[in-house]
Design a protein around this motif. Structure first.
Motif, PDB file in Angstrom:
ATOM      1  N   VAL A 152       1.952  17.178 -17.142  1.00 41.49           N
ATOM      2  CA  VAL A 152       3.478  17.280 -16.912  1.00 41.49           C
ATOM      3  C   VAL A 152       3.763  17.555 -15.581  1.00 41.49           C
ATOM      4  O   VAL A 152       3.371  18.452 -15.021  1.00 41.49           O
ATOM      5  CB  VAL A 152       4.163  18.186 -18.033  1.00 41.49           C
ATOM      6  CG1 VAL A 152       5.799  18.295 -17.624  1.00 41.49           C
ATOM      7  CG2 VAL A 152       3.972  17.865 -19.427  1.00 41.49           C
ATOM      8  N   ALA A 153       4.442  16.774 -14.844  1.00 47.36           N
ATOM      9  CA  ALA A 153       4.750  16.865 -13.231  1.00 47.36           C
ATOM     10  C   ALA A 153       5.578  18.187 -13.178  1.00 47.36           C
ATOM     11  O   ALA A 153       6.676  18.034 -13.801  1.00 47.36           O
ATOM     12  CB  ALA A 153       5.239  15.662 -12.885  1.00 47.36           C
ATOM     13  N   GLU A 154       5.336  18.888 -12.267  1.00 49.63           N
ATOM     14  CA  GLU A 154       6.170  20.236 -11.871  1.00 49.63           C
ATOM     15  C   GLU A 154       7.107  19.573 -10.525  1.00 49.63           C
ATOM     16  O   GLU A 154       7.997  20.334 -10.472  1.00 49.63           O
ATOM     17  CB  GLU A 154       5.178  21.042 -11.487  1.00 49.63           C
ATOM     18  CG  GLU A 154       4.221  21.805 -12.467  1.00 49.63           C
ATOM     19  CD  GLU A 154       3.462  22.856 -11.939  1.00 49.63           C
ATOM     20  OE1 GLU A 154       3.296  23.123 -10.831  1.00 49.63           O
ATOM     21  OE2 GLU A 154       2.738  23.599 -12.688  1.00 49.63           O
ATOM     22  N   ARG A 155       7.013  18.446 -10.010  1.00 52.69           N
ATOM     23  CA  ARG A 155       7.627  17.966  -8.992  1.00 52.69           C
ATOM     24  C   ARG A 155       7.538  16.459  -9.016  1.00 52.69           C
ATOM     25  O   ARG A 155       6.900  15.897  -9.646  1.00 52.69           O
ATOM     26  CB  ARG A 155       6.924  18.539  -7.660  1.00 52.69           C
ATOM     27  CG  ARG A 155       5.639  18.177  -7.539  1.00 52.69           C
ATOM     28  CD  ARG A 155       4.856  18.513  -6.344  1.00 52.69           C
ATOM     29  NE  ARG A 155       3.548  18.282  -6.171  1.00 52.69           N
ATOM     30  CZ  ARG A 155       2.802  17.240  -5.910  1.00 52.69           C
ATOM     31  NH1 ARG A 155       3.437  16.017  -5.942  1.00 52.69           N
ATOM     32  NH2 ARG A 155       1.527  17.008  -6.006  1.00 52.69           N
ATOM     33  N   PRO A 156       8.566  15.917  -8.357  1.00 52.80           N
ATOM     34  CA  PRO A 156       8.407  14.513  -8.466  1.00 52.80           C
ATOM     35  C   PRO A 156       7.122  14.037  -7.575  1.00 52.80           C
ATOM     36  O   PRO A 156       6.717  14.380  -6.751  1.00 52.80           O
ATOM     37  CB  PRO A 156       9.672  13.864  -7.360  1.00 52.80           C
ATOM     38  CG  PRO A 156      10.401  15.185  -7.519  1.00 52.80           C
ATOM     39  CD  PRO A 156       9.693  16.224  -7.496  1.00 52.80           C
ATOM     40  N   MET A 157       6.616  12.855  -8.336  1.00 53.00           N
ATOM     41  CA  MET A 157       5.241  12.459  -7.722  1.00 53.00           C
ATOM     42  C   MET A 157       5.338  10.780  -7.862  1.00 53.00           C
ATOM     43  O   MET A 157       5.941  10.164  -8.355  1.00 53.00           O
ATOM     44  CB  MET A 157       4.094  12.768  -8.851  1.00 53.00           C
ATOM     45  CG  MET A 157       4.093  14.372  -9.059  1.00 53.00           C
ATOM     46  SD  MET A 157       2.940  14.746 -10.182  1.00 53.00           S
ATOM     47  CE  MET A 157       1.283  14.524  -9.196  1.00 53.00           C
ATOM     48  N   ARG A 158       4.179  10.336  -7.227  1.00 53.30           N
ATOM     49  CA  ARG A 158       3.994   8.695  -7.072  1.00 53.30           C
ATOM     50  C   ARG A 158       2.595   8.702  -8.172  1.00 53.30           C
ATOM     51  O   ARG A 158       1.789   9.282  -7.891  1.00 53.30           O
ATOM     52  CB  ARG A 158       3.824   8.143  -5.778  1.00 53.30           C
ATOM     53  CG  ARG A 158       5.027   7.995  -5.045  1.00 53.30           C
ATOM     54  CD  ARG A 158       4.906   7.393  -3.727  1.00 53.30           C
ATOM     55  NE  ARG A 158       4.825   5.821  -3.870  1.00 53.30           N
ATOM     56  CZ  ARG A 158       3.660   5.201  -3.062  1.00 53.30           C
ATOM     57  NH1 ARG A 158       2.554   5.841  -3.048  1.00 53.30           N
ATOM     58  NH2 ARG A 158       3.846   3.718  -3.621  1.00 53.30           N
ATOM     59  N   VAL A 159       2.656   7.753  -9.123  1.00 53.27           N
ATOM     60  CA  VAL A 159       1.704   7.723  -9.928  1.00 53.27           C
ATOM     61  C   VAL A 159       1.209   6.355 -10.098  1.00 53.27           C
ATOM     62  O   VAL A 159       1.964   5.216 -10.201  1.00 53.27           O
ATOM     63  CB  VAL A 159       1.823   8.118 -11.318  1.00 53.27           C
ATOM     64  CG1 VAL A 159       0.894   7.907 -12.230  1.00 53.27           C
ATOM     65  CG2 VAL A 159       2.289   9.759 -11.277  1.00 53.27           C
TER      66      VAL A 159
END
Length: 376
Positions: free
Chosen positions: A274-281
């Protein structure tokens, strides 16, 4: 397949013929003059592609070794003409095909010898075989004792058989302590002497595997069996590495999609990340259905544009996801390296094994036929 088409491939493994030749030359140059090398290409050449590997190393070897009758016959279908030895037991029904193709089986019981002799007699030929001797691994082979000598005599007495070779297998030669290996050598040496005293002298004796070659164990015999060392992989990390081997296989895939993941977004089955911050995946088109270890979920890394990118969530059957937040140039079509080098960054087989908790040979052998092997 043309090189320009590779960017459109879902997944593929590059096989370096140059590395194969380098490794064979390094081993050949380290051995005493006159010792022959047998190239072990079982399990589809440890996942590298048996036909490609056998064709490349043929100038360096006197024999090829495989594990099964099917593998041996497959080499013949690919035009491999050098002698082939099947290291494992085969079924009686296979002997006729092996004799016809001049493939040597391993023999260690009187029943096996009788079945092989009958097949040879039916074809009007003599069948060469190698006697398997159990010096301590307790997998296959006759015991190197007095009864073993008598059994060897009965096996060799079949008129349609040619006692060409004899071998055993080191099972702890990749350890710092060589005590067990020395004991195996002594048992094999004593057994050969006992056979000679009965007038039995196989023309080719071999005992050393890759670990034996690297440790120069078993050099008093006629041939050494190179296995994992052909492919640039050391048998164990605790061994000294006297030869500079080069990895032969690298594994590659492609980014098929890049998405923005908001904080709180979950990735893959079970939502284990689960992402804790915005991310690029990035989604990458390889999964455990190709043989890539599922155990690398949430802890493996891949290389994209020369940068390490952590695997996020569970590895799926056909895809995996990786964090490309620090790789702004990542996009659909970007190449991905899962094993091997990209610029200055490198992921080794040993790293994959350590992170996944799997044996490094196993990772190579588990790459399946969905992964094309590309000559490079």
């Amino acid at each position: 397949m043309e090189r320009q088409d590779r960017e459109q491939m879902r997944v593929y493994a590059k096989i370096s013929r140059a590395a194969l030749r380098h490794n064979m030359e390094a081993m050949r140059d380290s051995l005493p003059e006159g010792i022959r090398i047998a190239g072990v290409v079982k399990a589809d050449a440890y996942g590298h592609g048996a036909a490609l590997v056998a064709d490349t190393i043929a100038p360096y070897v006197s024999f090829f070794c495989v594990a099964t009758a099917e593998e041996a016959l497959g080499l013949r279908k690919h035009g491999i003409e050098k002698p082939v030895l099947v290291l494992g037991p085969v079924f009686d029904a296979d002997y006729e095909d092996l004799v016809r193709a001049e493939i040597r089986p391993s023999i260690f019981t009187e029943e096996q010898a009788e079945a092989l002799s009958k097949a040879a007699e039916k074809l009007g030929r003599k069948a060469a075989f190698h006697l398997a001797v159990d010096t301590g691994m307790h997998r296959i082979g006759l015991k190197p004792d007095a009864e073993g000598v008598r059994l060897a005599g009965r096996i060799a007495a079949f008129s349609n058989l040619d006692f060409e070779g004899m071998f055993t297998h080191f099972y702890r030669a990749d350890e710092w302590s060589q005590e067990t290996t020395e004991l195996q050598e002594q048992r094999f040496r004593d057994f050969r002497k006992a056979l000679r005293e009965r007038g039995l002298s196989p023309r080719i004796c071999h005992i050393a595997n890759s670990a034996g070659i690297l440790n120069l164990r078993g050099t008093e015999y006629d041939m050494m069996r190179a296995g994992i060392s052909i492919y640039g992989i050391y048998p164990a990390t605790e061994m000294a590495h006297p030869l500079a081997l080069e990895p032969v296989l690298s594994l590659h895939s492609t980014v098929t999609y890049v998405k923005e993941l908001p904080a709180g977004g979950a990735v893959s089955y079970g939502g284990t990340f689960v992402a804790e911050r915005p991310m690029r995946v990035a989604t990458v088109s390889i999964g455990y259905g190709d043989g890539y270890p599922r155990a690398l979920s949430n802890k493996g890394e891949v290389l994209i544009h020369g940068k390490r990118c952590r695997i996020l969530g569970r590895v799926c059957m056909d895809q995996l996801m990786a964090d490309v937040s620090a790789v702004p140039e990542a996009r659909t079509g970007s190449p991905v390296t899962l094993l091997g080098r990209d610029g200055e960054a490198c992921i080794t087989l040993e790293e994959l094994a350590e992170r996944s908790g799997r044996f490094h040979y196993e990772i190579l052998c588990c790459l399946n036929q969905r992964v094309p092997r590309i000559d490079s």
